[in-house]
Scaffold this motif. Structure first.
Motif, PDB file in Angstrom:
ATOM      1  N   THR A  26       0.816  -1.219   0.000  1.00 16.05           N
ATOM      2  CA  THR A  26       0.000   0.000   0.000  1.00 16.05           C
ATOM      3  C   THR A  26       0.847   1.266   0.000  1.00 16.05           C
ATOM      4  O   THR A  26       0.474   2.276  -0.611  1.00 16.05           O
ATOM      5  N   ALA A  27       1.992   1.229   0.662  1.00 14.18           N
ATOM      6  CA  ALA A  27       2.781   2.449   0.892  1.00 14.18           C
ATOM      7  C   ALA A  27       3.263   3.095  -0.400  1.00 14.18           C
ATOM      8  O   ALA A  27       3.197   4.317  -0.562  1.00 14.18           O
ATOM      9  N   GLY A  28       3.743   2.289  -1.337  1.00 13.34           N
ATOM     10  CA  GLY A  28       4.215   2.847  -2.603  1.00 13.34           C
ATOM     11  C   GLY A  28       3.094   3.483  -3.393  1.00 13.34           C
ATOM     12  O   GLY A  28       3.251   4.564  -3.977  1.00 13.34           O
ATOM     13  N   MET A  29       1.945   2.815  -3.396  1.00 17.93           N
ATOM     14  CA  MET A  29       0.791   3.349  -4.116  1.00 17.93           C
ATOM     15  C   MET A  29       0.315   4.667  -3.496  1.00 17.93           C
ATOM     16  O   MET A  29      -0.068   5.599  -4.212  1.00 17.93           O
ATOM     17  N   ALA A  30       0.331   4.731  -2.168  1.00 15.63           N
ATOM     18  CA  ALA A  30      -0.093   5.961  -1.488  1.00 15.63           C
ATOM     19  C   ALA A  30       0.838   7.118  -1.860  1.00 15.63           C
ATOM     20  O   ALA A  30       0.389   8.227  -2.165  1.00 15.63           O
ATOM     21  N   THR A  31       2.138   6.852  -1.846  1.00  8.77           N
ATOM     22  CA  THR A  31       3.112   7.897  -2.196  1.00  8.77           C
ATOM     23  C   THR A  31       2.946   8.315  -3.653  1.00  8.77           C
ATOM     24  O   THR A  31       2.949   9.509  -3.979  1.00  8.77           O
ATOM     25  N   MET A  32       2.783   7.327  -4.525  1.00  8.15           N
ATOM     26  CA  MET A  32       2.640   7.614  -5.956  1.00  8.15           C
ATOM     27  C   MET A  32       1.353   8.379  -6.235  1.00  8.15           C
ATOM     28  O   MET A  32       1.313   9.251  -7.111  1.00  8.15           O
ATOM     29  N   SER A  33       0.305   8.084  -5.495  1.00 15.30           N
ATOM     30  CA  SER A  33      -0.968   8.786  -5.684  1.00 15.30           C
ATOM     31  C   SER A  33      -0.835  10.269  -5.362  1.00 15.30           C
ATOM     32  O   SER A  33      -1.404  11.122  -6.053  1.00 15.30           O
ATOM     33  N   VAL A  34      -0.077  10.577  -4.311  1.00 16.85           N
ATOM     34  CA  VAL A  34       0.144  11.980  -3.968  1.00 16.85           C
ATOM     35  C   VAL A  34       0.925  12.679  -5.077  1.00 16.85           C
ATOM     36  O   VAL A  34       0.579  13.796  -5.499  1.00 16.85           O
ATOM     37  N   LEU A  35       1.962  12.018  -5.580  1.00 15.20           N
ATOM     38  CA  LEU A  35       2.756  12.602  -6.660  1.00 15.20           C
ATOM     39  C   LEU A  35       1.913  12.820  -7.911  1.00 15.20           C
ATOM     40  O   LEU A  35       2.017  13.855  -8.577  1.00 15.20           O
TER      41      LEU A  35
END
Length: 245
Positions: A230-239
């Motif tokens: 989940t963490a990578g997707m959350a970071t990528m979503s913000v970007l």
């Protein structure tokens, strides 16, 4: 509209030649006919609108009708350095990160990784992971096919990331969301961004300290502890939210 990828050498002045596995997919799975419209990408963010003009046993000919100039790519280049997770989580991570706009994915072996891959297993996994990346790129109408690299050690990953414009490392011990917001505000179009995501047990403190030595910024993703998938997707979503034009 279905999308297919080709090499530059397959693109002529008026016609594109489609070969390989896509030929069977077009003819026997999709059962497409002469005159149907498809999208063809050169893998470098140029998209051609084509009509199928002819079939042969091992080729499909597509006549170029138009070229789309509008890019579907983010104005930043994002590499995900993903610690090897258990089970088939990596497949989901790759699929979703490609959909969200990542350009490259580097599997990383860290101190707390349970999964260990020998050379033979790694090659087999990477072939499958790249097939998943290509499928996700087609589904999300990406202009490029993001690459999944061979697994690297944490030290090798840091060496690869040291020349990037910004390196983010979501870390459960990081605090103060205002600092995280400030870090994200520093990201501008044209930058190369690295995202380091730990395994199920998280990064060792010593690994976070090593990452900081190359300029990595430890950030928080909130008060809740997110799973590695989940963490990578959350970071990528913000970007994506911040950078999408």
């Amino acid at each position: 509209m279905y999308r297919f990828f080709v090499e530059q050498s397959q693109i002529g002045e008026e016609t594109i030649t489609i070969t390989g596995e896509d030929v069977n997919h077009i003819k026997n799975v999709l059962r497409m006919k002469v005159g149907e419209t498809i999208l063809v990408s050169d893998g470098e963010d140029r998209e051609y609108i084509c009509k199928i003009s002819d079939f042969s046993n091992d080729e499909v000919q597509a006549k170029i009708e138009d070229i789309n100039g509008e890019t579907r790519e983010l104005p930043i280049e994002v590499t995900l350095f993903q610690a090897l997770p258990k089970g088939d989580k990596m497949e989901t991570i790759i699929q979703k990160m490609v959909e969200l706009g990542a350009c490259e994915i580097a599997p990383v072996s860290t101190k707390r990784c349970i999964v260990k891959l020998d050379a033979k297993k790694a090659e087999s996994k990477v072939r499958r992971w790249n097939a998943i990346a290509e499928s996700a790129a087609k589904q999300s109408k990406r202009g490029i096919i993001p690459k999944v690299l061979m697994p690297v050690s944490f030290a090798q990953a840091l060496d690869r990331a040291k020349d990037m414009d910004m390196v983010l490392i979501p870390y459960e011990e990081a605090e103060n969301m205002s600092v995280t917001r400030e870090v994200f505000s520093e990201i501008k179009p044209g930058m190369k961004i690295g995202i380091f995501i730990g395994p199920e047990g998280g990064f060792a403190e010593s690994e976070v300290e090593e990452a900081k030595k190359i300029g990595a910024r430890a950030i928080t993703l909130g008060r809740r502890i997110l799973r590695t998938e989940t963490a990578g997707m959350a970071t990528m979503s913000v970007l994506m939210y911040l950078m999408e034009e």
